[in-house]
Design a protein around this motif. Structure first.
Motif, short mmCIF file in Angstrom:
data_model
loop_
_atom_site.label_atom_id
_atom_site.label_comp_id
_atom_site.label_asym_id
_atom_site.label_seq_id
_atom_site.Cartn_x
_atom_site.Cartn_y
_atom_site.Cartn_z
N ARG A 1 0.81 -1.22 0.00
CA ARG A 1 0.00 0.00 0.00
C ARG A 1 0.84 1.27 0.00
NH1 ARG A 1 -4.87 -1.34 4.35
NH2 ARG A 1 -5.43 -3.41 3.50
N SER A 2 2.14 1.14 0.28
CA SER A 2 3.01 2.31 0.33
C SER A 2 3.56 2.69 -1.04
CB SER A 2 4.18 2.07 1.29
OG SER A 2 5.03 1.04 0.79
N LYS A 3 3.28 1.88 -2.08
CA LYS A 3 3.78 2.19 -3.41
C LYS A 3 3.24 3.54 -3.88
CE LYS A 3 2.44 -1.48 -5.64
NZ LYS A 3 2.25 -2.53 -6.67
N VAL B 1 -4.42 6.72 -3.43
CA VAL B 1 -4.87 7.74 -2.48
C VAL B 1 -6.36 7.58 -2.21
CG1 VAL B 1 -3.09 9.40 -3.15
CG2 VAL B 1 -5.31 9.41 -4.34
N ALA B 2 -6.78 7.97 -1.02
CA ALA B 2 -8.19 7.84 -0.63
C ALA B 2 -8.97 9.09 -1.05
CB ALA B 2 -8.30 7.61 0.87
N LYS B 3 -8.97 9.35 -2.37
CA LYS B 3 -9.64 10.53 -2.91
C LYS B 3 -10.50 10.12 -4.09
CE LYS B 3 -5.57 13.52 -2.13
NZ LYS B 3 -4.63 14.45 -2.82
N PRO B 4 -11.68 10.69 -4.23
CA PRO B 4 -12.52 10.39 -5.40
C PRO B 4 -12.02 11.14 -6.63
CG PRO B 4 -13.62 12.01 -4.04
CD PRO B 4 -12.37 11.61 -3.29
N ASP B 5 -12.36 10.64 -7.80
CA ASP B 5 -12.03 11.32 -9.05
C ASP B 5 -12.68 12.70 -9.11
OD1 ASP B 5 -10.59 9.13 -9.92
OD2 ASP B 5 -12.23 8.32 -11.15
N GLU B 6 -11.93 13.67 -9.61
CA GLU B 6 -12.45 15.04 -9.64
C GLU B 6 -13.69 15.14 -10.53
OE1 GLU B 6 -12.60 17.22 -12.28
OE2 GLU B 6 -11.34 16.20 -13.76
#
Length: 245
Positions: A41-43, A49-54
């Motif tokens: 998971r560190s790659k 990342v825990a972010k949704p697509d813009e």
């Protein structure tokens, strides 16, 4: 000597075999390849990342999509599925990799998000497991890993699972930005997908010509500190299936 071809599925499986071992990336046998991909998971993988697509955030903010039933294809660690759940969608999310699904379920528990995760091949999971029809089908990075012949399976999935009046949204490699620009015919001559296929706007419009285009653009480049994921080497596309008369 094998003379076993008698159905479309037989032909598709035969063509899958031409791309071994890359076929592991889209068939039910692909869990081991993707498990290895998601194991660390560190790659420095942008979409870890825990972010949704813009673009997905934008569709909701502009009222282009509204809460209903949603299917997240190739959900990975669940970042877009969790965002859809936060908007009030009833979400099914599917991925080949048990490791990815375990990570997504962990994130869902931390966020107290209600998402139904499914581990398997979306083309073969039963209608009971993927209980459509869906008002939104979202794909962030699955489609461009499919060989040309599996577009048939993909379109069949949309045809049976997308509700009339529902939306299909896609992010995929953009020609000139990332992905292979080798022709479909040459992919079979090479027996390789070269890590994923690039698309032009014209090719996407042709492939999804049974749907109505709402928007097709490059993904916005989001800075590191943004709460949204965005990389400009991707197309973002939103289509609508017209409602029945």
């Amino acid at each position: 000597m094998d003379r076993n071809i008698r159905t479309t599925d037989d032909v598709l499986r035969l063509l899958d075999g031409l791309f071994a071992p890359e076929a592991d990336r889209w068939t039910a046998d692909g869990a081991s390849w993707w498990d290895g991909f998601y194991a660390d998971r560190s790659k420095q993988v942008p979409f870890f990342v825990a972010k949704p697509d813009e673009n997905l955030v934008s569709y909701s903010a502009r009222g282009l999509v509204t809460a209903g039933r949603a299917l997240d294809l190739g959900c990975g660690p669940g970042r877009n599925a969790l965002h859809l759940a936060s908007l009030g969608f009833a979400v099914d999310a599917v991925d080949l990799s048990p490791t990815a699904i375990a990570w997504a379920e962990e994130r869902a528990r931390e966020a107290q998000a209600d998402v139904r995760f499914h581990c398997g091949d979306a083309f073969t999971l039963s209608g009971t497991e993927l209980a459509g029809p869906y008002d939104l089908i979202y794909d962030s990075g699955c489609f461009h890993h499919l060989p040309p012949h599996r577009r048939i399976s993909y379109l069949s999935l949309l045809d049976r699972a997308l509700a009339p009046g529902g939306h299909f949204a896609l992010t995929c490699f953009a020609a000139g930005g990332m992905g292979s620009e080798v022709s479909d015919a040459d992919l079979y001559r090479d027996a390789r997908l070269h890590g994923g296929l690039a698309y032009t706007p014209e090719s996407l419009r042709r492939i999804f010509s049974d749907l109505t285009e709402i928007e097709l653009r490059r993904m916005h480049d989001e800075p590191t500190e943004s709460s949204r994921f965005g990389e400009p080497f991707l197309w973002t596309a939103l289509f609508r299936r017209e409602a029945l008369p």
